[in-house]
Design a protein around this motif. Structure first.
Motif, PDB file in Angstrom:
ATOM      1  N   ALA A   1       0.815  -1.216   0.000  1.00 25.12           N
ATOM      2  CA  ALA A   1       0.000   0.000   0.000  1.00 25.12           C
ATOM      3  C   ALA A   1       0.847   1.264   0.000  1.00 25.12           C
ATOM      4  O   ALA A   1       0.336   2.359  -0.237  1.00 25.12           O
ATOM      5  N   ARG A   2       2.151   1.116   0.256  1.00 27.05           N
ATOM      6  CA  ARG A   2       3.023   2.292   0.202  1.00 27.05           C
ATOM      7  C   ARG A   2       3.033   2.926  -1.180  1.00 27.05           C
ATOM      8  O   ARG A   2       3.433   4.086  -1.336  1.00 27.05           O
ATOM      9  N   ARG A   3       2.595   2.176  -2.154  1.00 28.32           N
ATOM     10  CA  ARG A   3       2.538   2.717  -3.511  1.00 28.32           C
ATOM     11  C   ARG A   3       1.450   3.783  -3.638  1.00 28.32           C
ATOM     12  O   ARG A   3       1.442   4.556  -4.597  1.00 28.32           O
ATOM     13  N   ILE A   4       0.528   3.797  -2.692  1.00 29.35           N
ATOM     14  CA  ILE A   4      -0.525   4.819  -2.688  1.00 29.35           C
ATOM     15  C   ILE A   4       0.046   6.075  -2.028  1.00 29.35           C
ATOM     16  O   ILE A   4       0.261   6.109  -0.823  1.00 29.35           O
ATOM     17  N   GLN A   5       0.336   7.067  -2.815  1.00 29.56           N
ATOM     18  CA  GLN A   5       0.938   8.296  -2.310  1.00 29.56           C
ATOM     19  C   GLN A   5      -0.150   9.280  -1.887  1.00 29.56           C
ATOM     20  O   GLN A   5      -0.861   9.840  -2.716  1.00 29.56           O
ATOM     21  N   VAL A   6      -0.296   9.438  -0.580  1.00 29.34           N
ATOM     22  CA  VAL A   6      -1.270  10.384  -0.030  1.00 29.34           C
ATOM     23  C   VAL A   6      -0.513  11.395   0.836  1.00 29.34           C
ATOM     24  O   VAL A   6       0.177  10.996   1.782  1.00 29.34           O
ATOM     25  N   PRO A   7      -0.616  12.677   0.533  1.00 29.54           N
ATOM     26  CA  PRO A   7       0.085  13.682   1.347  1.00 29.54           C
ATOM     27  C   PRO A   7      -0.420  13.654   2.796  1.00 29.54           C
ATOM     28  O   PRO A   7      -1.588  13.401   3.053  1.00 29.54           O
ATOM     29  N   GLY A   8       0.497  13.868   3.723  1.00 28.11           N
ATOM     30  CA  GLY A   8       0.079  13.986   5.115  1.00 28.11           C
ATOM     31  C   GLY A   8       0.037  12.694   5.889  1.00 28.11           C
ATOM     32  O   GLY A   8      -0.417  12.685   7.040  1.00 28.11           O
ATOM     33  N   VAL A   9       0.491  11.557   5.287  1.00 30.82           N
ATOM     34  CA  VAL A   9       0.544  10.297   6.028  1.00 30.82           C
ATOM     35  C   VAL A   9       1.921   9.673   5.861  1.00 30.82           C
ATOM     36  O   VAL A   9       2.637   9.952   4.890  1.00 30.82           O
ATOM     37  N   VAL A  10       2.283   8.814   6.791  1.00 29.61           N
ATOM     38  CA  VAL A  10       3.537   8.063   6.705  1.00 29.61           C
ATOM     39  C   VAL A  10       3.242   6.596   6.978  1.00 29.61           C
ATOM     40  O   VAL A  10       2.269   6.257   7.663  1.00 29.61           O
ATOM     41  N   TYR A  11       4.084   5.734   6.434  1.00 31.93           N
ATOM     42  CA  TYR A  11       3.956   4.290   6.630  1.00 31.93           C
ATOM     43  C   TYR A  11       5.090   3.829   7.543  1.00 31.93           C
ATOM     44  O   TYR A  11       6.257   4.120   7.288  1.00 31.93           O
ATOM     45  N   GLN A  12       4.735   3.105   8.579  1.00 31.92           N
ATOM     46  CA  GLN A  12       5.730   2.617   9.520  1.00 31.92           C
ATOM     47  C   GLN A  12       5.617   1.092   9.654  1.00 31.92           C
ATOM     48  O   GLN A  12       4.517   0.556   9.800  1.00 31.92           O
ATOM     49  N   ALA A  13       6.760   0.417   9.588  1.00 37.53           N
ATOM     50  CA  ALA A  13       6.778  -1.039   9.739  1.00 37.53           C
ATOM     51  C   ALA A  13       6.433  -1.425  11.168  1.00 37.53           C
ATOM     52  O   ALA A  13       6.812  -0.735  12.119  1.00 37.53           O
TER      53      ALA A  13
END
Length: 302
Positions: free
Chosen positions: A250-262
């Motif tokens: 889902a990291r491929r979905i670029q949405v401003p204002g969010v971050v992905y954390q493992a």
């Protein structure tokens, strides 16, 4: 009487009509000239008309010209039908209908596998049908699809299947979250957060799998909103409604204002399974599965 005419008679007739020589036609057909002459005479007797003028040179009669105009398309269609049947049997042509849970397309190896399959088998029409896991099971049962791709297959799977991907799970946080800059986070660090989850009815097995991961972390997630689509879940995080958990693709979905954390837990993974009816396995199904494996999906590459 026309029912007595066989395709071989039309092939013999067409060869003579094209060569305008019984001798040359016999060589082309790999039979003797007397045998060919007898076959043409038999065809003329069945039709009740002469097809060739034999002397001084071989040429078609009016009846022969009429038959040739119809015989050639019949033979061409027959050859095409045989070729089609052979190619379908070999997995080179036909239609392959595959059900998919939309989120599996986020796994980066899967689109590559599909592209490679289509390049190898341009005669196969690969139809991708978006549907839930439950609907895929029913669609396969009634023959609406030939195979499917789902997340987290049930332990008592009634169909043949193979795990083709293992994806790490990640949490989606607002960019302003205190843990936004952390390299990894644990679920216990998020125990007091508001969660956005998908309804259990969307994928019972994946939902229960996530709940098991939460339980092992000693966390009972406070679910404030439910959304069936990953993109919607992420957008709700951006809007400040809470946080969510998604597969790494889902990291491929670029949405401003969010971050992905493992998520630090080793158990925080999800699987993607390719499944089919064992009694209806085809060459095409095996070829598509092979492409998935060869593209590295089974290694969980992203």
């Amino acid at each position: 009487m026309m029912s007595n005419i066989e395709l071989r008679h039309l092939r013999y007739f067409t060869a003579v009509a094209e060569e305008l020589s019984f001798g040359d036609a016999a060589k082309r057909l790999h039979i003797t000239q007397p045998s060919l002459s007898l076959q043409i005479q038999s065809l003329e007797q069945t039709i009740g008309a002469e097809l060739f003028v034999r002397r001084p040179n071989v040429r078609l009669t009016k009846a022969g010209e009429a038959l040739l105009s119809r015989a050639i398309p019949i033979l061409d269609q027959t050859d095409e039908a045989i070729k089609l049947a052979r190619n379908v049997a070999q997995g080179k042509e036909g239609v392959l209908r595959m059900g998919i849970v939309p989120s599996v397309l986020l796994e980066s190896s899967l689109p590559r596998a599909i592209r490679r399959f289509r390049e190898r088998f341009p005669g196969v029409e690969l139809q991708l049908l978006e549907m839930s896991t439950v609907n895929q099971f029913e669609a396969l049962r009634i023959g609406r699809i030939d195979a499917g791709l789902i997340r987290q297959p049930p332990k008592n799977m009634e169909y043949a299947f193979e795990i083709v991907a293992r994806e790490q799970l990640m949490v989606v946080l607002p960019a302003s979250h205190p843990l936004a800059d952390s390299s990894t986070v644990s679920l216990s660090m998020l125990a007091d957060e508001s969660w956005i989850m998908f309804p259990r009815s969307v994928n019972i097995n994946l939902y229960d799998h996530l709940q098991m991961i939460f339980r092992k972390a000693g966390v009972t997630p406070k679910v404030v909103l439910e959304a069936s689509v990953i993109q919607t879940q992420i957008s709700l995080v951006e809007a400040g409604f809470g946080i969510t958990v998604v597969p790494v693709g889902a990291r491929r979905i670029q949405v401003p204002g969010v971050v992905y954390q493992a998520i630090s837990s080793k158990e925080s993974r999800t699987t993607i399974a390719f499944f089919w009816r064992e009694d209806q396995a085809t060459t095409m199904i095996q070829a598509l599965l092979d492409e998935m494996v060869n593209s590295g999906i089974d290694e969980g590459k992203s």
